[in-house]
Design a protein around this motif. Structure first.
Motif, PDB file in Angstrom:
ATOM      1  N   ARG A  12       0.841  -1.202   0.000  1.00 44.88           N
ATOM      2  CA  ARG A  12       0.000   0.000   0.000  1.00 44.88           C
ATOM      3  C   ARG A  12       0.869   1.242   0.000  1.00 44.88           C
ATOM      4  O   ARG A  12       1.952   1.267   0.568  1.00 44.88           O
ATOM      5  CB  ARG A  12      -0.907   0.021   1.249  1.00 44.88           C
ATOM      6  N   LYS A  23      -6.920  -1.053  -1.267  1.00 42.42           N
ATOM      7  CA  LYS A  23      -6.790  -2.483  -1.550  1.00 42.42           C
ATOM      8  C   LYS A  23      -7.536  -3.348  -0.521  1.00 42.42           C
ATOM      9  O   LYS A  23      -8.246  -4.292  -0.908  1.00 42.42           O
ATOM     10  CB  LYS A  23      -5.314  -2.874  -1.604  1.00 42.42           C
ATOM     11  N   PRO A  69      -6.950   0.647  -6.831  1.00 42.87           N
ATOM     12  CA  PRO A  69      -6.837  -0.726  -6.312  1.00 42.87           C
ATOM     13  C   PRO A  69      -7.272  -1.775  -7.322  1.00 42.87           C
ATOM     14  O   PRO A  69      -6.741  -2.891  -7.313  1.00 42.87           O
ATOM     15  CB  PRO A  69      -7.766  -0.719  -5.085  1.00 42.87           C
ATOM     16  N   LEU A  73      -4.063  -4.132  -7.312  1.00 44.47           N
ATOM     17  CA  LEU A  73      -4.187  -5.308  -6.449  1.00 44.47           C
ATOM     18  C   LEU A  73      -3.664  -6.567  -7.142  1.00 44.47           C
ATOM     19  O   LEU A  73      -3.280  -7.536  -6.481  1.00 44.47           O
ATOM     20  CB  LEU A  73      -5.640  -5.503  -6.012  1.00 44.47           C
TER      21      LEU A  73
END
Length: 305
Positions: A12, A23, A69, A73
């Motif tokens: 992050r 995320k 995200p 991710l």
């Protein structure tokens, strides 16, 4: 592969303690969707709307985008993105994700691990919740993403039994709060932080765990205090949609008198015209199974003014 460790180590963006729950929120949302339908792919167009709401309510106050995200991710090995052209994310641009028909879901290896070890879903969700959010928000977050944490931690899979086949409706909170015009049905509290409500919850009258449906006529919009007292049996609903207060409740402070004792006999606030009030069958279940003692006499409002 240690999936719990991988989830705990999500990469992050960090800067001087600034929160970046993008995320974790997307992964919680994905786990909730997996629990409801393991084969579902999540179109970016749908995720964008849902995740934007989650970020507004549970994220930092500065502007942010769900595209970040959704794309990034993938690098953590728990998420995959596909477009009309095939596997792979087109990038983190909102326009690219929309125009390419991007969809996402949990990575294939993770879906296999969850199939082989169903209780892993609950443990992963617990790691995300504990690492990124205070305990006071866990239940609200699970409800918002459609995740039944109790079933997940028990390893109950969809279709395993009657209880598991019942799926939570993630729209329940919005439907109930809208029906009651974003006010506590007992006290009228209507607090908000920016565009998000604060301290208002959708309460089941007949509990979900005891066959209570996710329907407006089984719900009340309540502030956090009165939701807790309603579920503990301090408060109830009587005939004529009047609030009941248990004679077993003891409160000597001015706060207890104003916020609890003074409710006895008051009419419920809402719902708005056209929305169904609490059904008698659900009200009666709560009176039999949850409410404690006998109702107090209606309060004389002048006594508490």
């Amino acid at each position: 592969m240690d999936w719990l460790d991988r989830v705990a180590r999500l990469r992050r963006w960090t800067n001087n303690g600034v929160r970046a729950p993008h995320k974790p929120l997307l992964l919680l949302y994905a786990l909730g969707s997996y629990q409801q339908d393991a084969d579902r792919e999540l179109p970016y167009s749908a995720v964008e709307k849902e995740l934007k709401g989650l970020l507004a309510e549970y994220g930092p106050s500065h502007a942010t985008t769900p595209a970040y995200p959704f794309h990034h991710l993938v690098s953590d090995g728990v998420w995959e993105v596909r477009t009309k052209e095939g596997p792979g994310s087109p990038g983190s641009g909102v326009g690219l994700l929309r125009s390419s028909g991007a969809t996402g879901r949990l990575a294939p290896e993770l879906r296999t691990a969850l199939f082989e070890e169903p209780a892993l879903l609950g443990r992963m969700a617990r790691v995300l919740l504990d690492a990124h959010f205070p305990t006071s928000l866990h239940a609200d977050l699970c409800e918002a993403v459609g995740l039944d944490l109790e079933q997940a931690e028990a390893g109950i899979v969809r279709g395993a039994d009657t209880a598991a086949r019942r799926q939570r409706d993630r729209r329940m909170r919005e439907l109930i709060l809208t029906a009651y015009e974003f006010r506590c049905a007992f006290c009228g509290y209507d607090g908000a932080l920016g565009a998000s409500t604060v301290g208002l919850e959708a309460a089941h009258v007949r509990w979900w765990s005891h066959d209570g449906p996710d329907e407006v006529d089984n719900g009340l919009c309540l502030c956090s205090l009165h939701h807790k007292l309603f579920d503990k049996g301090v408060l109830g609903l009587g005939e004529g949609r009047r609030i009941l207060v248990s004679d077993r409740f003891v409160g000597r402070s001015e706060a207890s008198r104003r916020h609890v004792l003074a409710l006895s006999g008051r009419p419920v606030i809402g719902p708005q015209p056209g929305r169904p009030p609490v059904a008698n069958r659900h009200r009666e279940w709560h009176a039999r199974q949850v409410f404690h003692g006998v109702p107090r006499e209606p309060a004389h409002q002048s006594q508490f003014a």
